[in-house]
Motif scaffolding. Structure first.
Motif, PDB file in Angstrom:
ATOM      1  N   SER A  47      35.155  44.129  40.811  1.00  0.00           N
ATOM      2  CA  SER A  47      34.582  43.252  41.844  1.00  0.00           C
ATOM      3  C   SER A  47      34.535  41.800  41.401  1.00  0.00           C
ATOM      4  O   SER A  47      34.444  40.892  42.233  1.00  0.00           O
ATOM      5  N   LEU A  48      34.604  41.559  40.089  1.00  0.00           N
ATOM      6  CA  LEU A  48      34.551  40.189  39.570  1.00  0.00           C
ATOM      7  C   LEU A  48      35.933  39.550  39.472  1.00  0.00           C
ATOM      8  O   LEU A  48      36.059  38.402  39.062  1.00  0.00           O
ATOM      9  N   GLY A  49      36.950  40.310  39.842  1.00  0.00           N
ATOM     10  CA  GLY A  49      38.316  39.843  39.696  1.00  0.00           C
ATOM     11  C   GLY A  49      38.612  38.466  40.260  1.00  0.00           C
ATOM     12  O   GLY A  49      39.272  37.645  39.605  1.00  0.00           O
ATOM     13  N   PRO A  50      38.142  38.135  41.461  1.00  0.00           N
ATOM     14  CA  PRO A  50      38.484  36.832  42.032  1.00  0.00           C
ATOM     15  C   PRO A  50      37.921  35.633  41.268  1.00  0.00           C
ATOM     16  O   PRO A  50      38.471  34.531  41.376  1.00  0.00           O
ATOM     17  N   THR A  51      36.842  35.826  40.507  1.00  0.00           N
ATOM     18  CA  THR A  51      36.177  34.667  39.901  1.00  0.00           C
ATOM     19  C   THR A  51      36.092  34.700  38.381  1.00  0.00           C
ATOM     20  O   THR A  51      35.975  33.647  37.746  1.00  0.00           O
ATOM     21  N   LEU A  52      36.127  35.882  37.758  1.00  0.00           N
ATOM     22  CA  LEU A  52      35.839  35.980  36.331  1.00  0.00           C
ATOM     23  C   LEU A  52      36.934  35.326  35.488  1.00  0.00           C
ATOM     24  O   LEU A  52      38.114  35.650  35.607  1.00  0.00           O
ATOM     25  N   GLN A  53      36.502  34.428  34.590  1.00  0.00           N
ATOM     26  CA  GLN A  53      37.426  33.727  33.703  1.00  0.00           C
ATOM     27  C   GLN A  53      37.218  34.093  32.236  1.00  0.00           C
ATOM     28  O   GLN A  53      38.175  34.059  31.458  1.00  0.00           O
ATOM     29  N   GLU A  54      36.002  34.433  31.841  1.00  0.00           N
ATOM     30  CA  GLU A  54      35.712  34.751  30.448  1.00  0.00           C
ATOM     31  C   GLU A  54      34.962  36.077  30.373  1.00  0.00           C
ATOM     32  O   GLU A  54      33.928  36.246  31.009  1.00  0.00           O
ATOM     33  N   LEU A  55      35.506  36.995  29.562  1.00  0.00           N
ATOM     34  CA  LEU A  55      34.886  38.306  29.382  1.00  0.00           C
ATOM     35  C   LEU A  55      34.682  38.549  27.894  1.00  0.00           C
ATOM     36  O   LEU A  55      35.632  38.530  27.105  1.00  0.00           O
ATOM     37  N   ASP A  56      33.446  38.785  27.500  1.00  0.00           N
ATOM     38  CA  ASP A  56      33.077  38.973  26.098  1.00  0.00           C
ATOM     39  C   ASP A  56      32.445  40.357  25.932  1.00  0.00           C
ATOM     40  O   ASP A  56      31.325  40.605  26.376  1.00  0.00           O
ATOM     41  N   LEU A  57      33.185  41.246  25.268  1.00  0.00           N
ATOM     42  CA  LEU A  57      32.703  42.597  24.988  1.00  0.00           C
ATOM     43  C   LEU A  57      32.694  42.865  23.484  1.00  0.00           C
ATOM     44  O   LEU A  57      32.923  43.979  23.019  1.00  0.00           O
ATOM     45  N   TYR A  58      32.420  41.828  22.728  1.00  0.00           N
ATOM     46  CA  TYR A  58      32.349  41.873  21.267  1.00  0.00           C
ATOM     47  C   TYR A  58      31.316  42.904  20.803  1.00  0.00           C
ATOM     48  O   TYR A  58      30.203  42.954  21.313  1.00  0.00           O
TER      49      TYR A  58
END
Length: 388
Positions: free
Chosen positions: A142-153
């Motif tokens: 659902s975040l596809g249109p807006t998400l630019q940074e994903l941190d799953l460290y």
């Protein structure tokens, strides 16, 4: 969306994957405030372990304590979160503005992303779920249109799946997980920054379409060869510390590469660096170097770290007219005349590290004065600034 601020503010701003804690040397904090890349090494020569908060509770502690961390039998299984327990997770975000662009839940024992109901946040550009119990990356579409940074460290992710709709990502941090293969990210063509520190990766692969990558961090994996990078014409920084690399290769197709970190490997020969004449920063401490010869094609170097090798002579630095910082602690350098001959003509040189060499150990009381006489242009010798 990033983790709590560290001493190195510049590194924190530059990328969510580069969280460097300065622990071994007071001079590192001086260097971090400058224009160059921040200090990189700990006492074992690897930068990746320093990207941690001292107080952090790791979900994958084996990644730090065990140098051969990689086998599934040595990794504690992730805690299963029941459906009922998962109902509490939306409460963690109830206070967030639905219009927010930044979402961060760190050390929150989250194991179920769908339970967060992220579809509520239609403008989310940055999502940080560091140090949780996440095994699967579903629930992000659902975040596809807006998400630019994903941190799953620092989670428990073994397979890269669930990113199919995140085509606007520019930064992806999957460091300190259990990933063996770089797969299913070839559609993320807007990525500029990619982090895989402390995983189980043995082969560089799956990056051919990521032509906008500016930096990739693969420190503390099982990589033996540098390859499959030729399509990354915009790559500027390549981080490969603490792998099993014996030979520098595969750099000739990287015309913009300005920084190479290949600390704590098994490198003996510098001559292949002629493939990358544009290099400005080279971090190659804790290898098997006996000589600096082979750098004659790298005349743009500004920062050179060859600490903790077996180098006896500075022959090979003649052409390094642009050098500003030279780090050569804990080698076998014993001749002040050699230091003067190699470095006295380097007008831009500001910092030298020579501690732990025979020339310092034989006469520690006279060492600093002798370096000052040999190199009057420098403003810092080891961890101490020179008074003028």
């Amino acid at each position: 969306m990033s983790a709590p601020a560290k001493e190195n503010g510049d590194a924190e701003r530059r990328s969510p994957g580069r969280h460097i804690e300065l622990v071994e040397d007071d001079a590192h904090s001086e260097r971090a405030d400058g224009d160059h890349s921040p200090a990189l090494t700990d006492s074992k020569g690897w930068d990746g372990k320093l990207r941690l908060d001292r107080t952090a509770l790791l979900q994958n502690p084996e990644a730090i304590s065990d140098p051969e961390y990689s086998d599934d039998e040595n990794v504690l299984p992730g805690e299963e979160i029941s459906a009922d327990e998962g109902k509490r997770f939306p409460n963690l975000l109830n206070d967030e503005d639905p219009e927010t662009e930044d979402l961060a839940l760190i050390q929150s024992r989250i194991g179920n992303i769908p339970a967060l109901r992220l579809e509520r946040f239609r403008h989310a550009a940055r999502l940080c779920l560091r140090q949780n119990l996440i095994q699967h990356m579903d629930g992000l579409s659902s975040l596809g249109p807006t998400l630019q940074e994903l941190d799953l460290y620092d989670n428990l992710i073994a397979h890269i799946r669930g990113l199919e709709d995140l085509t606007n990502l520019t930064t992806l941090d999957l460091s300190f997980n259990k990933i063996k293969h770089i797969k299913h990210i070839d559609h993320l063509t807007k990525l500029t920054d990619l982090f895989f520190v402390a995983n189980k990766i043995s082969k560089i692969e799956g990056l051919e379409t990521l032509v906008n990558l500016r930096q990739i961090e693969l420190g503390s994996n099982r990589i033996r060869e540098i390859k499959n990078l030729d399509s990354l014409k915009n790559l500027e920084e390549l981080w490969l510390a603490k792998n099993k690399i014996t030979e520098i290769q595969g750099l000739s197709g990287l015309p913009k590469l300005r920084l190479l970190s290949i600390q704590s490997n098994r490198i003996k020969d510098l001559s292949p660096l002629r493939q990358a004449p544009q290099l400005e920063e080279l971090y190659i401490s804790h290898n098997a170097l006996e000589s600096l010869e082979g750098l004659d094609g790298n005349t743009n170097l500004r920062v050179l770290d060859v600490s903790n090798n077996m180098i006896k002579s500075l022959k090979g630095l003649e052409g390094q007219k642009e050098i500003e910082e030279f780090w050569a602690s804990y080698n076998q350098i014993g001749d002040f005349a050699d230091v003067e001959r190699a470095l006295a003509d380097k007008e831009n040189l500001t910092t030298v590290y020579l501690e732990g060499n025979p020339l310092q150990l034989r006469q520690p009381a006279l060492y600093r004065n002798k370096v000052r006489l040999a190199l009057p242009q420098v403003s810092q010798i080891d961890a101490t600034f020179v008074r003028t």
